[in-house]
Design an enzyme around this catalytic site. Sequence first.
Site, mmCIF file in Angstrom:
data_model
loop_
_atom_site.group_PDB
_atom_site.id
_atom_site.type_symbol
_atom_site.label_atom_id
_atom_site.label_comp_id
_atom_site.label_asym_id
_atom_site.label_seq_id
_atom_site.Cartn_x
_atom_site.Cartn_y
_atom_site.Cartn_z
ATOM 1 N N CYS A 26 0.861 -1.174 0.000
ATOM 2 C CA CYS A 26 0.000 0.000 0.000
ATOM 3 C C CYS A 26 0.902 1.230 0.000
ATOM 4 C CB CYS A 26 -0.963 -0.026 1.183
ATOM 5 S SG CYS A 26 -0.151 -0.164 2.795
ATOM 6 N N HIS A 561 32.771 -24.405 -6.546
ATOM 7 C CA HIS A 561 32.894 -24.964 -7.899
ATOM 8 C C HIS A 561 33.138 -26.467 -7.778
ATOM 9 C CE1 HIS A 561 34.481 -25.836 -11.905
ATOM 10 N NE2 HIS A 561 34.070 -24.636 -12.292
#
Length: 633
Positions: A26, A561
Amino acid sequence: MAYEKLVKEILNSVGGKENINGLTHCITRLRFNLKDEGKANTEALKEVPGVVTVVQSGGQYQVVIGNHVPDVYKEFIEVAGLSAEAEVPKEKKGLLDSFIDIISGVFTPVLGLLAATGMIKGLNVLFVSLGWITNTSGTYAILQAAGDCFFYFFPIFLGYTAAKKFGLNQFVGMALGAALVYPAIAGLTTNAEPLYTLFSGTIFESPVYITFLGIPVILMSYGSSVIPIVIATFFGSKLEKVLARAIPSILKSFLVPFLTVLIMVPLTFIVIGPIATWAGGLLGEFVLTIYNFSPIVAGFAVGAIWQVLVMFGLHWGIIPIAINNISVLGYDPVMVLGQATPFATAGAVLAVIIKSRNISVRAIGIPAFISSLFGVSEPSLYGVTLPRKKPFIATLISASVGGLIMGIFGTKSFIMGGMGIFSLPNYISPESGIGNGFYGYVLAITVAFALSFILTLTFLYDPKEDREAQKKKDNKKNKVEPQKNELMTEVVIPLPITGEALPLSDIDDAAFSTGLLGKGLAVRPNEGKVYAPFDGTVETLFPTNHAIGLKSIDGIELLIHIGMDTVKLEGEYFVSKVKQGDAIEKGQLLLEFDKEAIQEAGYSLDTPIVVTNTKEFLDVVEKPAENELIIIK
């Protein structure tokens, strides 16, 4: 992104994306529908810089941000990977919670435009009242078109928002609204004799000008109306669901909207529209009767409780009543009675700023004060007055006096326009111009501001309370987090994969082994799982799922990785449990990989784990024996 840090902290504190059913906003608040509010860390969220406070009301978890909430909302949607159009799953709620949820869902999206076009109408009336233009000029006509376009065609806009709320095709909802204001239908009563009259001699007496398949149609004026389209859209959503289940998939795309519109438009004109219009009229008369019983008492009462209603989001229940009153009566005498509240709040905040002489109080108070003058009092309420209690009481007293003054002068709003200092044109009558009601409003907000300022400055605020509260807070913090003699702090990061820890220099990859990508360690996994080593977010997830970049809530960026050259597997043997942008919690499973299959394919599983923003810290210390990294800040 301007609010990236704030957004991520809010996302973590509400329990992550997986705990969010839906999100709207709002004027000042992010309004969450959470799956489990118990998972939200409310106390921590209240301490986040940029969050004013948290309110749990109306079946929603409301995070009060301030006037910039639309920008925060946009970034939150993007970071969390939410859809702004996603339907919120149905939840069991109490009657009041359900009502407030429906009202806020239907009216929140249009309030900004409603206020903007209302301001244009108000300025147009003001210009005529001041004699700058006439109501027959082209300038007046064009400005009136700009200001009245939204309110006149209100059913079309509400058809869209109500359809979205109830789960109806939104364009079908717009079509239902458009039918209600269709010019040819609206013009059927002009210079025409009625066929006959229904309900003669009652308050529901209605001339009938047309019939539909022999059924009498009671034509109403639906321009600017509120209730008929909301009810029609609700029943349209139910009908659409029944049709969607009954009609074969190959025909649904056109047959479902065809039948929905074909059935609902006549039904709305014949049954829903007249009943809803009568209900709206009765509601307006009921409100007016209560108001006329004693405008002074009504003004005092509404002014006194308005800030409390705003606190719990219950003022949403008054907004559609006010809009309905303007549509039915041409004015609203009720909601205006609480509109001295932002000015009363501004007066209290100004007194606190002057009296405290505290830099931190001023840092919060000055923007809150300005916000209150523009009609948005939540930042002042939660940041300044409510935490200090007595200034909050000053605002309630002063706002009630303001409401009482408006009740005495019979102040009414004729449009839903601007707020705060921009609201003055709302109280100018389009017919009679500036009158007693307008002067009453000006006097009310002036008195409310001055009275609240004086009460707070004299005996309803003591700066010593702030200083004592700060001391208690500092003492509590010192007990929980003892101060270290040294300036450095250490953050311990456990390795996200179990296995044998190795120095990066043992990795057969120059970018990792030389530390070009950052300091860290490597792991030779003994299981195919990657866990989150801290709370944070997934910054990067490679499409092949063989590598993932994480960022902790305190800014540590970690790259994991899995294996060497495993990108060549093109995602085979890797399964991600998260998505890019997701919030993560320490210990959460992030990735799974088939360790044996990858090794059988001829790839090394030695996995570098590096802090890619190593240069931002004093040092990154590798502890292979303890399977952890230590970040020195």
